[in-house]
Design an enzyme around this catalytic site. Structure first.
Site, PDB file in Angstrom:
ATOM      1  N   LYS A  72       1.012  -1.799  -0.347  1.00 49.66           N
ATOM      2  CA  LYS A  72       0.084   0.299   0.064  1.00 49.66           C
ATOM      3  C   LYS A  72       0.452   1.071  -0.388  1.00 49.66           C
ATOM      4  O   LYS A  72       0.170   1.991  -0.753  1.00 49.66           O
ATOM      5  CB  LYS A  72      -1.018   0.011   1.318  1.00 49.66           C
ATOM      6  CG  LYS A  72      -1.981  -1.230   1.334  1.00 49.66           C
ATOM      7  CD  LYS A  72      -3.415  -1.224   2.401  1.00 49.66           C
ATOM      8  CE  LYS A  72      -4.131  -1.599   2.414  1.00 49.66           C
ATOM      9  NZ  LYS A  72      -4.830  -1.703   2.672  1.00 49.66           N
ATOM     10  N   ASN A  93      -4.712   1.610  -1.595  1.00 41.22           N
ATOM     11  CA  ASN A  93      -5.159   0.542  -1.832  1.00 41.22           C
ATOM     12  C   ASN A  93      -6.018   0.412  -3.301  1.00 41.22           C
ATOM     13  O   ASN A  93      -6.807  -1.068  -3.356  1.00 41.22           O
ATOM     14  CB  ASN A  93      -5.825  -0.034  -0.523  1.00 41.22           C
ATOM     15  CG  ASN A  93      -7.324   0.854  -0.704  1.00 41.22           C
ATOM     16  OD1 ASN A  93      -7.817   1.980  -1.122  1.00 41.22           O
ATOM     17  ND2 ASN A  93      -8.208  -0.195   0.176  1.00 41.22           N
ATOM     18  N   ALA A 132      -5.163   2.109  16.060  1.00 41.92           N
ATOM     19  CA  ALA A 132      -4.534   2.980  15.802  1.00 41.92           C
ATOM     20  C   ALA A 132      -3.337   2.621  14.208  1.00 41.92           C
ATOM     21  O   ALA A 132      -2.916   2.760  14.167  1.00 41.92           O
ATOM     22  CB  ALA A 132      -3.538   3.774  16.327  1.00 41.92           C
ATOM     23  N   GLY A 134      -4.030   0.538  10.092  1.00 39.85           N
ATOM     24  CA  GLY A 134      -4.097   0.873   8.565  1.00 39.85           C
ATOM     25  C   GLY A 134      -5.250   1.027   8.433  1.00 39.85           C
ATOM     26  O   GLY A 134      -6.381   2.722   7.932  1.00 39.85           O
ATOM     27  N   ALA A 135      -6.334   0.331   9.259  1.00 40.85           N
ATOM     28  CA  ALA A 135      -8.167   0.858   9.344  1.00 40.85           C
ATOM     29  C   ALA A 135      -8.345   2.328   9.429  1.00 40.85           C
ATOM     30  O   ALA A 135      -9.194   2.895   9.605  1.00 40.85           O
ATOM     31  CB  ALA A 135      -8.657  -0.390   9.347  1.00 40.85           C
ATOM     32  N   GLY A 248     -19.001  -4.775   9.782  1.00 42.92           N
ATOM     33  CA  GLY A 248     -18.017  -4.050   8.346  1.00 42.92           C
ATOM     34  C   GLY A 248     -18.400  -4.471   6.895  1.00 42.92           C
ATOM     35  O   GLY A 248     -16.834  -4.296   6.410  1.00 42.92           O
TER      36      GLY A 248
HETATM   37  P1  NDP Z   1      -3.435  -3.472  11.843  1.00 48.34           P
HETATM   38  O1  NDP Z   1      -2.701  -4.421  12.074  1.00 48.34           O
HETATM   39  O2  NDP Z   1      -2.897  -1.801  11.759  1.00 48.34           O
HETATM   40  O3  NDP Z   1      -3.652  -3.001  13.577  1.00 48.34           O
HETATM   41  C1  NDP Z   1      -4.445  -3.334  14.407  1.00 48.34           C
HETATM   42  C2  NDP Z   1      -4.964  -1.921  15.145  1.00 48.34           C
HETATM   43  O4  NDP Z   1      -5.469  -2.921  16.324  1.00 48.34           O
HETATM   44  C3  NDP Z   1      -3.953  -1.684  16.628  1.00 48.34           C
HETATM   45  O5  NDP Z   1      -4.356  -0.059  16.558  1.00 48.34           O
HETATM   46  C4  NDP Z   1      -3.957  -2.494  17.772  1.00 48.34           C
HETATM   47  O6  NDP Z   1      -3.414  -1.918  18.987  1.00 48.34           O
HETATM   48  C5  NDP Z   1      -5.212  -2.662  18.132  1.00 48.34           C
HETATM   49  N1  NDP Z   1      -5.258  -4.139  18.917  1.00 48.34           N
HETATM   50  C6  NDP Z   1      -5.066  -5.428  17.784  1.00 48.34           C
HETATM   51  N2  NDP Z   1      -4.900  -6.325  19.390  1.00 48.34           N
HETATM   52  C7  NDP Z   1      -5.482  -5.713  19.894  1.00 48.34           C
HETATM   53  C8  NDP Z   1      -5.615  -6.671  21.347  1.00 48.34           C
HETATM   54  N3  NDP Z   1      -5.988  -8.034  21.604  1.00 48.34           N
HETATM   55  N4  NDP Z   1      -6.200  -5.477  22.518  1.00 48.34           N
HETATM   56  C9  NDP Z   1      -5.999  -3.751  21.753  1.00 48.34           C
HETATM   57  N5  NDP Z   1      -5.970  -3.520  20.658  1.00 48.34           N
HETATM   58  C10 NDP Z   1      -5.164  -4.656  19.584  1.00 48.34           C
HETATM   59  O7  NDP Z   1      -4.049  -3.844  11.036  1.00 48.34           O
HETATM   60  P2  NDP Z   1      -5.383  -2.701   9.859  1.00 48.34           P
HETATM   61  O8  NDP Z   1      -5.568  -1.728  10.927  1.00 48.34           O
HETATM   62  O9  NDP Z   1      -5.225  -2.662   8.916  1.00 48.34           O
HETATM   63  O10 NDP Z   1      -6.905  -3.544  10.210  1.00 48.34           O
HETATM   64  C11 NDP Z   1      -7.850  -3.840  11.531  1.00 48.34           C
HETATM   65  C12 NDP Z   1      -8.980  -4.395  11.381  1.00 48.34           C
HETATM   66  O11 NDP Z   1      -9.805  -4.091  10.367  1.00 48.34           O
HETATM   67  C13 NDP Z   1      -8.766  -6.245  10.884  1.00 48.34           C
HETATM   68  O12 NDP Z   1      -9.463  -6.882  11.208  1.00 48.34           O
HETATM   69  C14 NDP Z   1      -8.961  -5.606   9.309  1.00 48.34           C
HETATM   70  O13 NDP Z   1      -9.523  -7.217   8.713  1.00 48.34           O
HETATM   71  C15 NDP Z   1     -10.077  -5.300   9.010  1.00 48.34           C
HETATM   72  N6  NDP Z   1     -10.361  -3.910   7.715  1.00 48.34           N
HETATM   73  C16 NDP Z   1     -11.737  -4.416   7.619  1.00 48.34           C
HETATM   74  C17 NDP Z   1     -11.906  -3.516   6.637  1.00 48.34           C
HETATM   75  C18 NDP Z   1     -13.192  -3.955   6.214  1.00 48.34           C
HETATM   76  O14 NDP Z   1     -13.489  -3.487   4.835  1.00 48.34           O
HETATM   77  N7  NDP Z   1     -14.087  -4.558   6.712  1.00 48.34           N
HETATM   78  C19 NDP Z   1     -10.924  -2.747   5.550  1.00 48.34           C
HETATM   79  C20 NDP Z   1      -9.810  -3.348   6.217  1.00 48.34           C
HETATM   80  C21 NDP Z   1      -9.004  -3.474   7.107  1.00 48.34           C
HETATM   81  P3  NDP Z   1      -1.939  -1.636  18.938  1.00 48.34           P
HETATM   82  O15 NDP Z   1      -1.737  -0.313  18.005  1.00 48.34           O
HETATM   83  O16 NDP Z   1      -2.059  -1.174  20.559  1.00 48.34           O
HETATM   84  O17 NDP Z   1      -1.467  -2.917  18.831  1.00 48.34           O
END
Ligand code: NDP
Length: 283
Positions: A72, A93, A132, A134-135, A248
């Site tokens: 991306k 994307n 925080a 990518g989404a 979602g």
């Molecule tokens: P990233 O890995 O970039 O970010 C994940 C985020 O989730 C971080 O902020 C992380 O916090 C937090 N997180 C994960 N596990 C925990 C936990 N146990 N407790 C607290 N915080 C947690 O992922 P993306 O942003 O790319 O994707 C996030 C979700 O969005 C995915 O499940 C993806 O499938 C979904 N998505 C859905 C889309 C749609 O069209 N519906 C499009 C794109 C994504 P920390 O920074 O502290 O690690």
């Protein structure tokens, strides 16, 4: 005997290690529904092959393509122009070929915004968003560009969230603040829209968000980005408090609708795309 014309227009995606990409099924369902002789092809491309893949798409006259992680950010160096939100996010994307000029867009946040607008306009609204990554970055930028009053980013790690808060404060007119996730988190009174943009709930429809559920109020609109499964514990908790909820799937479907519009000019019917996704994920 007339010779059938087998030519078709091509779009697709460049991803790494993706199998059974539901986007393929969703976009092809839209093409079928609208009688378009188009094909959406998912290509596995390692990072070292991205430049050649983009050159190949140009050479073959692809009308555009989606990009998944890890492409991306890296793809930007191979495109000609960026849309406004993609430029702010620094992530693309979706690429669109306009008469040989490849334009990078980001439909993640636009898809979310379109599905939110079916329920509420974020202009002037106070937002709480968990996550925080990518989404969250894509959604935060689109909500800010749509005129949100303020955005509170609640995240487990401060290191991950600080750059997003800084980006929103410096590159948009919407003030943002960081809250390092206190357990449980109480949604402040006066919040209009609550978004889970973390991966909590992915693959586990019973995994809760660590919040005080009673702080969710009926006037709040509550959205989740998780598609697998779309019926998350967070949304069920919100419904139990009388909130309006958005799953979602809407975000994913609207990314498809926006992509098809960019590439073909057609307003795709979201119902045909939702039916395809519900067959995969359940509805
Ligand atoms: P990233 O890995 O970039 O970010 C994940 C985020 O989730 C971080 O902020 C992380 O916090 C937090 N997180 C994960 N596990 C925990 C936990 N146990 N407790 C607290 N915080 C947690 O992922 P993306 O942003 O790319 O994707 C996030 C979700 O969005 C995915 O499940 C993806 O499938 C979904 N998505 C859905 C889309 C749609 O069209 N519906 C499009 C794109 C994504 P920390 O920074 O502290 O690690």
């Amino acid at each position: 005997m007339a010779v059938r014309d087998f030519r078709s227009e091509l779009v697709g995606s460049f991803s790494e290690g993706s199998n059974g990409n539901p986007t393929v099924a969703m976009i092809e369902a839209a093409f079928r529904h609208h009688g378009l002789n188009w094909r959406y092809i998912n290509c596995e491309v390692p990072p070292a092959g991205l430049a050649d893949a983009v050159k190949g798409a140009r050479a073959m006259g692809w009308r555009g393509f989606n990009l998944s992680i890890p492409h991306k950010v890296a793809v930007i160096a191979h495109l000609d122009k960026l849309g406004e939100s993609a430029a702010i996010m620094g992530a693309v994307n979706c690429a669109v070929n306009r008469e040989g000029v490849l334009i990078g867009e980001n439909t993640d946040g636009k898809g979310f915004l379109k599905s939110l607008l079916e329920v509420v306009d974020p202009r002037g609204k106070s937002i709480v968003m968990f996550g925080a990554g990518g989404a969250a970055r894509a959604i935060g930028v689109e909500l800010a560009l749509a005129g949100a009053k303020d955005i509170t980013i609640v995240n487990r790690s401060a290191e991950r969230a600080q750059p997003l808060v800084k980006l929103l404060n410096e590159k948009t007119k919407t003030p943002a603040e960081l809250v390092v996730w206190p357990r449980p988190y109480r949604i402040p009174d006066g919040t209009d829209i609550v978004v889970n943009a973390t991966s909590i709930g992915l693959g586990n429809g019973n995994q809760p968000l660590d919040i005080d559920v009673t702080s969710l109020k009926p006037q709040m609109v509550v959205a989740d980005v998780i598609v697998d499964p779309p019926d998350t514990r967070f949304l069920r908790d919100a419904k139990s408090q009388g909130c309006t909820t958005i799953d979602g799937l809407g975000m994913l479907i609207n990314q498809g609708v926006i992509g098809v519009k960019y590439w073909t000019g057609i307003d795709a019917d979201p119902a045909a795309m939702r039916a395809e996704l519900e067959a995969i994920f359940g509805g």
